[in-house]
Design an enzyme around this catalytic site. Structure first.
Site, PDB file in Angstrom:
ATOM      1  N   PHE A 116       0.768  -1.285  -0.080  1.00 55.65           N
ATOM      2  CA  PHE A 116       0.134  -0.009   0.033  1.00 55.65           C
ATOM      3  C   PHE A 116       0.851   1.194  -0.104  1.00 55.65           C
ATOM      4  CE2 PHE A 116      -4.634   1.127   1.043  1.00 55.65           C
ATOM      5  CZ  PHE A 116      -5.109   0.142   0.245  1.00 55.65           C
ATOM      6  N   GLN A 230      -6.747  14.872   3.177  1.00 53.67           N
ATOM      7  CA  GLN A 230      -5.963  14.206   2.115  1.00 53.67           C
ATOM      8  C   GLN A 230      -6.985  13.777   0.758  1.00 53.67           C
ATOM      9  OE1 GLN A 230      -5.794   9.434   2.854  1.00 53.67           O
ATOM     10  NE2 GLN A 230      -3.539  10.297   2.828  1.00 53.67           N
ATOM     11  N   HIS A 232      -7.190  11.611  -2.465  1.00 59.22           N
ATOM     12  CA  HIS A 232      -6.627  10.320  -2.870  1.00 59.22           C
ATOM     13  C   HIS A 232      -6.531  10.450  -4.399  1.00 59.22           C
ATOM     14  CE1 HIS A 232      -6.721   6.394  -4.249  1.00 59.22           C
ATOM     15  NE2 HIS A 232      -6.932   5.907  -2.679  1.00 59.22           N
ATOM     16  N   LEU A 242     -14.291   6.020  -5.448  1.00 60.82           N
ATOM     17  CA  LEU A 242     -12.904   5.487  -5.370  1.00 60.82           C
ATOM     18  C   LEU A 242     -12.474   4.512  -5.844  1.00 60.82           C
ATOM     19  CD1 LEU A 242     -10.166   5.922  -3.384  1.00 60.82           C
ATOM     20  CD2 LEU A 242     -11.262   3.994  -2.052  1.00 60.82           C
ATOM     21  N   GLU A 245      -6.443   2.176  -3.701  1.00 57.68           N
ATOM     22  CA  GLU A 245      -4.889   2.065  -4.010  1.00 57.68           C
ATOM     23  C   GLU A 245      -4.556   0.577  -4.272  1.00 57.68           C
ATOM     24  OE1 GLU A 245      -3.106   5.128  -1.472  1.00 57.68           O
ATOM     25  OE2 GLU A 245      -1.814   3.359  -0.674  1.00 57.68           O
ATOM     26  N   ARG A 290      -0.012   9.311  -0.850  1.00 54.36           N
ATOM     27  CA  ARG A 290      -1.044  10.089  -1.512  1.00 54.36           C
ATOM     28  C   ARG A 290      -0.760  11.570  -2.031  1.00 54.36           C
ATOM     29  NH1 ARG A 290      -5.906   6.505   1.668  1.00 54.36           N
ATOM     30  NH2 ARG A 290      -5.272   4.667   0.475  1.00 54.36           N
ATOM     31  N   HIS A 358     -10.552  12.722   0.307  1.00 51.10           N
ATOM     32  CA  HIS A 358     -10.971  11.375   0.602  1.00 51.10           C
ATOM     33  C   HIS A 358     -10.846  11.088   2.284  1.00 51.10           C
ATOM     34  CE1 HIS A 358     -10.586   6.877   0.450  1.00 51.10           C
ATOM     35  NE2 HIS A 358      -9.420   6.712   1.097  1.00 51.10           N
ATOM     36  N   ARG A 393      -1.973  10.891   6.226  1.00 50.22           N
ATOM     37  CA  ARG A 393      -2.455   9.346   6.528  1.00 50.22           C
ATOM     38  C   ARG A 393      -2.058   8.621   5.479  1.00 50.22           C
ATOM     39  NH1 ARG A 393      -6.937   5.478   5.741  1.00 50.22           N
ATOM     40  NH2 ARG A 393      -7.331   6.861   3.877  1.00 50.22           N
TER      41      ARG A 393
HETATM   42  C1  LIG Z   1     -14.507   4.764  -0.359  1.00 49.59           C
HETATM   43  C2  LIG Z   1     -13.635   4.735   0.917  1.00 49.59           C
HETATM   44  C3  LIG Z   1     -12.423   3.773   0.951  1.00 49.59           C
HETATM   45  C4  LIG Z   1     -11.872   3.653   1.990  1.00 49.59           C
HETATM   46  N1  LIG Z   1     -10.870   2.650   1.885  1.00 49.59           N
HETATM   47  C5  LIG Z   1     -10.191   2.408   3.245  1.00 49.59           C
HETATM   48  C6  LIG Z   1      -9.445   1.444   3.300  1.00 49.59           C
HETATM   49  O1  LIG Z   1      -9.037   0.290   2.322  1.00 49.59           O
HETATM   50  N2  LIG Z   1      -8.353   1.296   4.189  1.00 49.59           N
HETATM   51  C7  LIG Z   1      -8.206   2.139   5.199  1.00 49.59           C
HETATM   52  O2  LIG Z   1      -7.761   1.903   6.356  1.00 49.59           O
HETATM   53  N3  LIG Z   1      -9.227   3.204   5.191  1.00 49.59           N
HETATM   54  C8  LIG Z   1     -10.109   3.633   4.061  1.00 49.59           C
HETATM   55  N4  LIG Z   1     -10.903   4.452   4.097  1.00 49.59           N
HETATM   56  C9  LIG Z   1     -11.169   5.131   5.351  1.00 49.59           C
HETATM   57  C10 LIG Z   1     -11.886   4.820   6.393  1.00 49.59           C
HETATM   58  O3  LIG Z   1     -12.722   3.895   5.645  1.00 49.59           O
HETATM   59  C11 LIG Z   1     -12.873   5.492   7.261  1.00 49.59           C
HETATM   60  O4  LIG Z   1     -11.839   6.563   7.754  1.00 49.59           O
HETATM   61  C12 LIG Z   1     -13.334   4.889   8.410  1.00 49.59           C
HETATM   62  O5  LIG Z   1     -14.271   3.742   7.920  1.00 49.59           O
HETATM   63  C13 LIG Z   1     -14.214   5.882   9.150  1.00 49.59           C
HETATM   64  O6  LIG Z   1     -14.922   5.185  10.251  1.00 49.59           O
HETATM   65  P1  LIG Z   1     -15.487   5.605  11.474  1.00 49.59           P
HETATM   66  O7  LIG Z   1     -15.945   4.492  12.406  1.00 49.59           O
HETATM   67  O8  LIG Z   1     -14.698   6.697  11.979  1.00 49.59           O
HETATM   68  O9  LIG Z   1     -16.692   6.253  10.606  1.00 49.59           O
HETATM   69  P2  LIG Z   1     -17.863   5.831   9.667  1.00 49.59           P
HETATM   70  O10 LIG Z   1     -17.744   4.715   9.208  1.00 49.59           O
HETATM   71  O11 LIG Z   1     -18.010   7.103   8.687  1.00 49.59           O
HETATM   72  O12 LIG Z   1     -19.230   5.959  10.676  1.00 49.59           O
HETATM   73  C14 LIG Z   1     -20.015   7.126  11.004  1.00 49.59           C
HETATM   74  C15 LIG Z   1     -20.965   6.817  12.010  1.00 49.59           C
HETATM   75  O13 LIG Z   1     -21.493   8.145  12.661  1.00 49.59           O
HETATM   76  C16 LIG Z   1     -22.832   8.198  12.592  1.00 49.59           C
HETATM   77  N5  LIG Z   1     -23.238   9.661  12.545  1.00 49.59           N
HETATM   78  C17 LIG Z   1     -22.663  10.721  11.852  1.00 49.59           C
HETATM   79  N6  LIG Z   1     -23.219  11.734  12.114  1.00 49.59           N
HETATM   80  C18 LIG Z   1     -24.079  11.447  12.979  1.00 49.59           C
HETATM   81  C19 LIG Z   1     -25.066  12.409  13.797  1.00 49.59           C
HETATM   82  N7  LIG Z   1     -25.166  13.629  13.847  1.00 49.59           N
HETATM   83  N8  LIG Z   1     -25.737  11.737  14.545  1.00 49.59           N
HETATM   84  C20 LIG Z   1     -25.877  10.085  14.699  1.00 49.59           C
HETATM   85  N9  LIG Z   1     -24.922   9.649  14.198  1.00 49.59           N
HETATM   86  C21 LIG Z   1     -24.084  10.054  13.216  1.00 49.59           C
HETATM   87  C22 LIG Z   1     -23.329   7.506  11.032  1.00 49.59           C
HETATM   88  O14 LIG Z   1     -24.559   7.105  11.027  1.00 49.59           O
HETATM   89  C23 LIG Z   1     -22.290   6.347  11.303  1.00 49.59           C
HETATM   90  O15 LIG Z   1     -22.697   5.257  11.759  1.00 49.59           O
HETATM   91  C24 LIG Z   1     -11.797   4.686   2.973  1.00 49.59           C
HETATM   92  C25 LIG Z   1     -12.845   5.498   2.872  1.00 49.59           C
HETATM   93  C26 LIG Z   1     -13.613   5.734   2.067  1.00 49.59           C
HETATM   94  C27 LIG Z   1     -14.414   6.837   2.009  1.00 49.59           C
END
Ligand SMILES: Cc1cc2nc3c(=O)[nH]c(=O)nc-3n(C[C@H](O)[C@H](O)[C@H](O)COP(=O)(O)OP(=O)(O)OC[C@H]3O[C@@H](n4cnc5c(N)ncnc54)[C@H](O)[C@@H]3O)c2cc1C
Length: 584
Positions: A116, A230, A232, A242, A245, A290, A358, A393
């Site tokens: 990666f 960041q 991507h 997306l 990578e 990135r 991203h 990151r």
């Molecule tokens: C397309 C894509 C691909 C990616 N691929 C990778 C990868 O391969 N490897 C890697 O390490 N990272 C990757 N990332 C980054 C990584 O996936 C994210 O940073 C990570 O999943 C975020 O997880 P989280 O639990 O912080 O938030 P999220 O999974 O975004 O969850 C947020 C939660 O908060 C809740 N929420 C938000 N606001 C409110 C509110 N006001 N009231 C109530 N609930 C709320 C939502 O309902 C949701 O349940 C990727 C990101 C994207 C966008």
């Protein structure tokens, strides 16, 4: 009547569910509320494709993972947090397998890893190219096992409730009824994910509007390192979807309009001297970090090497040489996305790509336990800034971060809630009533107003891309900042037409824009104050990294006079700053 739990977690993504499980496993007598504006399996974590980093192979070591992460962060990550992170990562990944995550395997049955960007040794675990889907599934089904965990799905948290200088719950709008409910608890963990939606082109799902950062900011908590956004390098033009990578990790190359592998012309870092033949350094090029790849795209565009499309300038990501068999085995989702959203089959035709926003490295300022400056408030996942990501990151560190720091925040919040069981319930209930009245007055029953949500959002997007994008200057950031202040004033004159209380999406869009305007200004002002270039923050008027003045985290605070910027030292334990270099 308020709802009462021991801990409230806002967010049902990877970080939120990991935190909930940590609490249930440590002390089953504690009751946990998971408040989420969408059903947990719709959280953005589900969209992660490429993989999650953790040391597992014999040719790797915790020290190498540490070094890649610190170098990638341009020395802005806190080294105590990164040391803890790399050490805990393998345990968490194995634990997730025991909970049912189907990691892809080598032919001999051992866990497979892929290279990666910015990781000099292959250490990214994956489940084909649907890693986030499988991780979130494993976490969700495990969370269902624990009866003390109660889900409040399609509840939109709008405010952190603070009484006696302690966070004691949240106010949340039940989207089905339009009623504001107060969910009280001895501790709250924000796991609300990122804020990519403050920019026009992003890989982020529509729900990633930074609400949790916005709530914490309004409650007086500092937002750390918000200038670091960041990009991507490979999103699809138009949609921003997306192309992982992993496509480059498996051997995909980037070519310009003449079919030329243009990255060889750019300095992705000074070549490393290979002194240890047992640890050969991987050639970077397409697997450079990135920030550098996105910057090289902009320079190639300026040289006329990109191709014009309706979705803006693009280059091509070519995976044809990998062959149909490998593509279908390891990159099936890439093929599916390219067919459905770019109208081409990557087995036969290169994929058009451009840099897209991203991930946000900054977020709610926490310590290594996920605790914020506000007692009782914790944060984990993309919404938090611990910080292990610093100025840039490394791909695949963040899924692992959800597990490691989601778990840590869960434990810490459980302990705090156990030691602080008494709440100011009457006062908190009144705050809930106030919040219901605010939402009715400023939104649902608001009369007059001429400004449309979509117009303000579009203008915010344009000014963010213009002034706070890949390359920045004092003048452009200032213009963006002034524009955002103007948009905030115009927001007061918002036109609301939908008065319904049931799933009122105009209301939620307005609440989200309200948060985004605050965050966008924090990004612009933090960027304006940082007069150096580091990682993803590139100032053409200050092209050098300036450790003497800026080897520190920025902290943005909301005040009545606008954004106040403060600073905090970076924790350096064992690796003082050096030049950031990558082998070629
Ligand atoms: C397309 C894509 C691909 C990616 N691929 C990778 C990868 O391969 N490897 C890697 O390490 N990272 C990757 N990332 C980054 C990584 O996936 C994210 O940073 C990570 O999943 C975020 O997880 P989280 O639990 O912080 O938030 P999220 O999974 O975004 O969850 C947020 C939660 O908060 C809740 N929420 C938000 N606001 C409110 C509110 N006001 N009231 C109530 N609930 C709320 C939502 O309902 C949701 O349940 C990727 C990101 C994207 C966008």
């Amino acid at each position: 009547m308020s709802l009462r739990h021991d801990i409230v977690i806002v967010g049902g993504g990877g970080a939120g569910l990991r935190a909930a499980i940590a609490i249930a496993e440590t002390n089953p007598s504690l009751s946990v509320a998971v408040v989420s504006k969408v059903y947990p399996m719709r959280s953005h974590t589900v969209a992660a494709e490429g993989g999650a980093a953790a040391v597992i192979k014999d040719n790797d070591s915790l020290d190498e993972h540490f070094k890649d992460t610190i170098g990638g962060s341009d020395w802005l990550a806190d080294q105590d947090a990164v040391e803890f992170f790399v050490k805990t990562a393998p345990e968490e990944m194995i634990q997730l397998e025991h909970w049912g995550c189907p990691w892809s395997r080598e032919p001999d049955g051992s866990v497979a890893v892929r290279p990666f960007g910015g990781m000099k040794i292959e250490r990214t675990w994956f489940a084909a190219d649907k890693t986030g889907f499988h991780m979130l599934h494993a976490l969700y089904q495990t969370s269902l096992k624990y009866s003390p965990i109660t889900s409040y799905n399609e509840w939109f948290a709008t405010k952190i409730l603070v009484e006696n200088n302690r966070c004691q719950g949240v106010a949340a709008l039940d989207l089905r009824t339009g009623k504001v409910e107060t969910v009280l608890a001895g501790a709250v963990i924000m796991c609300t994910g990122g804020a990519g939606k403050i920019f026009p082109f992003t890989t982020n799902g529509a729900i990633k509007t930074g609400d949790g950062m916005g709530m914490a900011y309004r409650a007086g908590v500092g937002l750390k390192d918000m200038e670091f956004i960041q990009y991507h390098p490979t999103g699809l033009p138009g949609t921003g979807i997306l192309i992982t990578e992993a496509a480059r990790g498996e051997g995909g190359i980037l070519i310009n309009k003449d079919g030329y592998r243009y990255l060889q012309d750019y300095d992705l870092g000074t070549p490393l001297e290979i002194t240890d033949p047992d640890h050969p350094v991987k050639k970077s090029m397409e697997l450079g970090p990135r920030d550098r790849l996105s910057q090289a795209f902009m320079r190639e565009r300026d040289k006329g090497g990109t191709i014009s499309t309706d979705g803006g300038p693009v280059v091509h990501l070519d995976i044809r040489h990998l062959g149909e068999k490998l593509i279908d085995k390891k990159l099936p989702f890439v093929r599916e996305l390219a067919k459905n959203y770019a109208g081409i089959d990557p087995v036969h035709t290169p994929i058009p790509v451009r840099p897209v926003v991203h991930y946000i490295m900054g977020g709610i300022d926490t310590d290594i336990n996920g605790a914020t400056q506000l007692p009782g408030l914790y944060a984990a996942g993309e919404t938090a800034c611990v910080s292990i990501n610093g100025a840039n990151r490394l791909g695949s560190n963040s899924l692992t971060e959800l597990l490691v720091f989601g778990g840590v925040a869960g434990h810490a919040a459980a302990e705090f809630a156990t030691n602080n069981p008494d709440l100011d319930e009457a006062a908190l209930e009144l705050q809930g009533v106030d919040e219901q009245q605010r939402i009715a007055r400023d939104f649902i029953n608001k009369q007059g107003g001429t400004e449309r949500i979509a117009t303000l959002r579009k203008e915010m997007h344009e000014t963010m891309e213009e002034g706070a994008g890949i390359y920045r200057t004092d003048a452009a950031l200032r213009t963006t900042s002034e524009k955002l202040v103007e948009l905030r004033e115009r927001f007061a004159n918002l036109l609301i037409e939908d008065r319904s209380l049931t799933f009122n999406t105009e209301l939620t869009s307005a609440l989200e824009l309200d948060f985004m305007l605050d965050l966008a200004l924090a990004v612009a002002e933090s960027g304006l104050a940082r007069t150096e270039s580091r990682g993803s923050h590139q100032r053409t008027d200050y092209p050098e990294r300036d450790d003497a003045n800026f080897l520190k985290h920025s902290l943005a605070f909301k005040t009545i006079d606008g954004v106040r910027i403060d600073y905090k030292d970076v924790v350096i334990t064992k690796w003082p700053p050096e030049e950031r270099v990558y082998g070629r």
